[in-house]
Design a protein around this motif. Structure first.
Motif, PDB file in Angstrom:
ATOM      1  N   ILE A 199     -51.723   1.364  71.427  1.00  0.00           N
ATOM      2  CA  ILE A 199     -53.680   0.739  71.812  1.00  0.00           C
ATOM      3  C   ILE A 199     -53.805   1.300  73.223  1.00  0.00           C
ATOM      4  O   ILE A 199     -53.502   0.842  74.336  1.00  0.00           O
ATOM      5  CB  ILE A 199     -52.863  -0.891  71.641  1.00  0.00           C
ATOM      6  N   GLU A 200     -54.954   1.521  73.561  1.00  0.00           N
ATOM      7  CA  GLU A 200     -55.483   1.735  74.735  1.00  0.00           C
ATOM      8  C   GLU A 200     -57.690   1.073  74.622  1.00  0.00           C
ATOM      9  O   GLU A 200     -57.772   1.045  73.564  1.00  0.00           O
ATOM     10  CB  GLU A 200     -55.758   3.580  74.399  1.00  0.00           C
ATOM     11  N   ASP A 201     -57.745   1.804  75.792  1.00  0.00           N
ATOM     12  CA  ASP A 201     -58.667   1.090  76.099  1.00  0.00           C
ATOM     13  C   ASP A 201     -59.385   0.066  75.701  1.00  0.00           C
ATOM     14  O   ASP A 201     -60.630  -0.169  74.758  1.00  0.00           O
ATOM     15  CB  ASP A 201     -60.080   2.668  75.658  1.00  0.00           C
ATOM     16  N   ILE A 202     -59.038  -1.531  75.401  1.00  0.00           N
ATOM     17  CA  ILE A 202     -59.845  -2.665  75.224  1.00  0.00           C
ATOM     18  C   ILE A 202     -60.867  -2.843  76.105  1.00  0.00           C
ATOM     19  O   ILE A 202     -60.223  -2.917  77.568  1.00  0.00           O
ATOM     20  CB  ILE A 202     -58.304  -3.236  74.810  1.00  0.00           C
TER      21      ILE A 202
ATOM     22  N   ASN B  64     -63.169 -14.790  71.288  1.00  0.00           N
ATOM     23  CA  ASN B  64     -62.215 -14.553  70.619  1.00  0.00           C
ATOM     24  C   ASN B  64     -62.370 -12.656  70.041  1.00  0.00           C
ATOM     25  O   ASN B  64     -61.858 -12.124  68.553  1.00  0.00           O
ATOM     26  CB  ASN B  64     -62.478 -14.743  69.070  1.00  0.00           C
ATOM     27  N   LEU B  65     -63.371 -12.274  70.563  1.00  0.00           N
ATOM     28  CA  LEU B  65     -63.571 -10.441  69.918  1.00  0.00           C
ATOM     29  C   LEU B  65     -62.078 -10.161  70.652  1.00  0.00           C
ATOM     30  O   LEU B  65     -61.966  -8.497  69.448  1.00  0.00           O
ATOM     31  CB  LEU B  65     -65.257  -9.703  70.562  1.00  0.00           C
ATOM     32  N   GLY B  66     -61.333 -10.026  71.498  1.00  0.00           N
ATOM     33  CA  GLY B  66     -60.427  -9.336  72.588  1.00  0.00           C
ATOM     34  C   GLY B  66     -59.824  -8.986  71.059  1.00  0.00           C
ATOM     35  O   GLY B  66     -58.608  -8.732  70.754  1.00  0.00           O
ATOM     36  N   ARG B  67     -59.090 -10.731  70.407  1.00  0.00           N
ATOM     37  CA  ARG B  67     -58.119 -11.001  69.824  1.00  0.00           C
ATOM     38  C   ARG B  67     -58.387 -10.151  68.576  1.00  0.00           C
ATOM     39  O   ARG B  67     -57.424  -9.413  68.307  1.00  0.00           O
ATOM     40  CB  ARG B  67     -58.094 -12.224  69.383  1.00  0.00           C
ATOM     41  N   TYR B  68     -59.843 -10.216  68.083  1.00  0.00           N
ATOM     42  CA  TYR B  68     -59.606  -9.265  66.511  1.00  0.00           C
ATOM     43  C   TYR B  68     -59.997  -8.400  67.041  1.00  0.00           C
ATOM     44  O   TYR B  68     -59.030  -7.644  66.163  1.00  0.00           O
ATOM     45  CB  TYR B  68     -61.257  -9.653  66.112  1.00  0.00           C
TER      46      TYR B  68
HETATM   47  N1  ACO Z   1     -54.747 -14.045  80.195  1.00  0.00           N
HETATM   48  C1  ACO Z   1     -54.891 -15.042  79.434  1.00  0.00           C
HETATM   49  N2  ACO Z   1     -54.993 -15.466  78.523  1.00  0.00           N
HETATM   50  C2  ACO Z   1     -56.504 -14.904  78.103  1.00  0.00           C
HETATM   51  C3  ACO Z   1     -56.755 -13.690  78.734  1.00  0.00           C
HETATM   52  C4  ACO Z   1     -56.501 -13.184  80.150  1.00  0.00           C
HETATM   53  N3  ACO Z   1     -56.837 -12.140  80.826  1.00  0.00           N
HETATM   54  N4  ACO Z   1     -57.891 -13.146  78.574  1.00  0.00           N
HETATM   55  C5  ACO Z   1     -57.974 -13.772  77.120  1.00  0.00           C
HETATM   56  N5  ACO Z   1     -57.117 -15.024  76.867  1.00  0.00           N
HETATM   57  C6  ACO Z   1     -57.107 -16.129  76.399  1.00  0.00           C
HETATM   58  C7  ACO Z   1     -58.770 -16.323  75.232  1.00  0.00           C
HETATM   59  O1  ACO Z   1     -58.050 -17.634  76.243  1.00  0.00           O
HETATM   60  C8  ACO Z   1     -58.041 -16.875  74.566  1.00  0.00           C
HETATM   61  O2  ACO Z   1     -57.289 -18.361  74.122  1.00  0.00           O
HETATM   62  P1  ACO Z   1     -57.271 -19.334  72.993  1.00  0.00           P
HETATM   63  O3  ACO Z   1     -57.151 -19.197  71.781  1.00  0.00           O
HETATM   64  O4  ACO Z   1     -55.846 -20.180  73.848  1.00  0.00           O
HETATM   65  O5  ACO Z   1     -58.585 -19.512  73.048  1.00  0.00           O
HETATM   66  C9  ACO Z   1     -57.041 -15.965  73.453  1.00  0.00           C
HETATM   67  O6  ACO Z   1     -56.821 -15.159  74.831  1.00  0.00           O
HETATM   68  C10 ACO Z   1     -58.048 -15.239  72.801  1.00  0.00           C
HETATM   69  O7  ACO Z   1     -58.890 -14.594  73.663  1.00  0.00           O
HETATM   70  P2  ACO Z   1     -60.884 -13.416  73.744  1.00  0.00           P
HETATM   71  O8  ACO Z   1     -61.211 -14.737  73.214  1.00  0.00           O
HETATM   72  O9  ACO Z   1     -60.731 -12.691  71.947  1.00  0.00           O
HETATM   73  O10 ACO Z   1     -60.406 -12.642  74.386  1.00  0.00           O
HETATM   74  P3  ACO Z   1     -61.726 -11.474  74.870  1.00  0.00           P
HETATM   75  O11 ACO Z   1     -62.627 -11.526  73.900  1.00  0.00           O
HETATM   76  O12 ACO Z   1     -62.348 -12.335  76.213  1.00  0.00           O
HETATM   77  O13 ACO Z   1     -61.191 -10.301  75.353  1.00  0.00           O
HETATM   78  C11 ACO Z   1     -59.763  -8.779  77.256  1.00  0.00           C
HETATM   79  C12 ACO Z   1     -60.397 -10.729  76.406  1.00  0.00           C
HETATM   80  C13 ACO Z   1     -59.963  -8.046  76.100  1.00  0.00           C
HETATM   81  C14 ACO Z   1     -58.989  -9.128  78.007  1.00  0.00           C
HETATM   82  C15 ACO Z   1     -61.507  -8.933  77.886  1.00  0.00           C
HETATM   83  O14 ACO Z   1     -61.483 -10.677  79.030  1.00  0.00           O
HETATM   84  C16 ACO Z   1     -62.336  -7.675  78.498  1.00  0.00           C
HETATM   85  O15 ACO Z   1     -62.525  -6.526  78.206  1.00  0.00           O
HETATM   86  N6  ACO Z   1     -61.401  -7.656  80.282  1.00  0.00           N
HETATM   87  C17 ACO Z   1     -61.631  -6.621  80.715  1.00  0.00           C
HETATM   88  C18 ACO Z   1     -61.037  -5.207  80.544  1.00  0.00           C
HETATM   89  C19 ACO Z   1     -59.730  -4.951  79.960  1.00  0.00           C
HETATM   90  O16 ACO Z   1     -58.717  -6.029  81.332  1.00  0.00           O
HETATM   91  N7  ACO Z   1     -58.934  -4.900  79.563  1.00  0.00           N
HETATM   92  C20 ACO Z   1     -57.847  -4.869  78.720  1.00  0.00           C
HETATM   93  C21 ACO Z   1     -57.197  -3.588  79.520  1.00  0.00           C
HETATM   94  S1  ACO Z   1     -55.008  -3.467  78.346  1.00  0.00           S
HETATM   95  C22 ACO Z   1     -56.039  -2.113  77.641  1.00  0.00           C
HETATM   96  O17 ACO Z   1     -56.598  -1.197  77.467  1.00  0.00           O
HETATM   97  C23 ACO Z   1     -54.479  -1.833  76.433  1.00  0.00           C
END
Ligand code: ACO
Length: 136
Positions: free
Chosen positions: A74-77, A87-91
């Motif tokens: 899994i890359e470039d999230i 919850n878009l990241g989770r989805y």
């Molecule tokens: N640390 C701990 N918990 C987190 C974090 C975090 N950094 N981010 C989200 N969560 C939790 C949320 O609180 C939520 O918890 P809940 O079930 O208790 O409500 C759960 O995780 C799901 O969160 P989402 O709403 O789905 O998270 P989101 O859509 O904001 O996506 C992401 C998270 C992808 C990290 C986003 O914040 C983002 O794009 N960040 C910047 C880019 C980045 O760092 N991407 C990841 C790189 S790693 C890779 O690409 C493999």
């Protein structure tokens, strides 16, 4: 997907430096991914206006070990700053994980920063070691 150029690139800017990518570069890359779909499985989530607000990629690596098994990477999230926490990241992770399973990968792995470990744990992933890198 060529029409997604601007919003796709903008969304990825929350993750890292994208640099100069022209629409032509983008189109060529999409063609490359498309003609190698057995390896590259790019995914996006769009809003109600069709604008990309989340990105993700599953790469499928075919190996010799594990009886010529496949590993998903899994890359470039990335989720746009104004759409995070919905919850878009989770989805996205759920979809890519399901796809890796459907494609018979024996595991799916990813690299992330310490600050994102909690997010991936909430997506059902566990810490399996450290990430090493050598940058060029
Ligand atoms: N640390 C701990 N918990 C987190 C974090 C975090 N950094 N981010 C989200 N969560 C939790 C949320 O609180 C939520 O918890 P809940 O079930 O208790 O409500 C759960 O995780 C799901 O969160 P989402 O709403 O789905 O998270 P989101 O859509 O904001 O996506 C992401 C998270 C992808 C990290 C986003 O914040 C983002 O794009 N960040 C910047 C880019 C980045 O760092 N991407 C990841 C790189 S790693 C890779 O690409 C493999």
């Amino acid at each position: 997907m060529a029409e997604d150029y601007e919003s796709y690139v903008d969304t990825l800017r929350v993750l890292t430096t994208v640099g100069e990518v022209t629409p032509e570069n983008f189109t060529h890359l999409l063609q490359h991914w498309h003609s190698n779909q057995h390896i590259y499985r790019p995914h996006v989530i769009a809003d109600e206006n069709g604008k990309v607000v989340a990105t993700g990629m599953l790469l499928v690596e075919r190996k010799l070990i594990h009886e010529c098994g496949s590993v998903g990477h899994i890359e470039d999230i990335a989720v746009s700053a104004d759409q995070q926490g919905k919850n878009l990241g989770r989805y996205m992770i759920e979809q890519l994980t399901q796809l890796a399973n459907d494609l018979k990968c024996y595991k799916v792995i990813l690299d992330c920063s310490e600050s994102n470990c909690g997010f991936y744990e909430k997506c059902g992933y566990s810490n399996a070691g450290c990430e090493m890198t050598k940058r060029f």
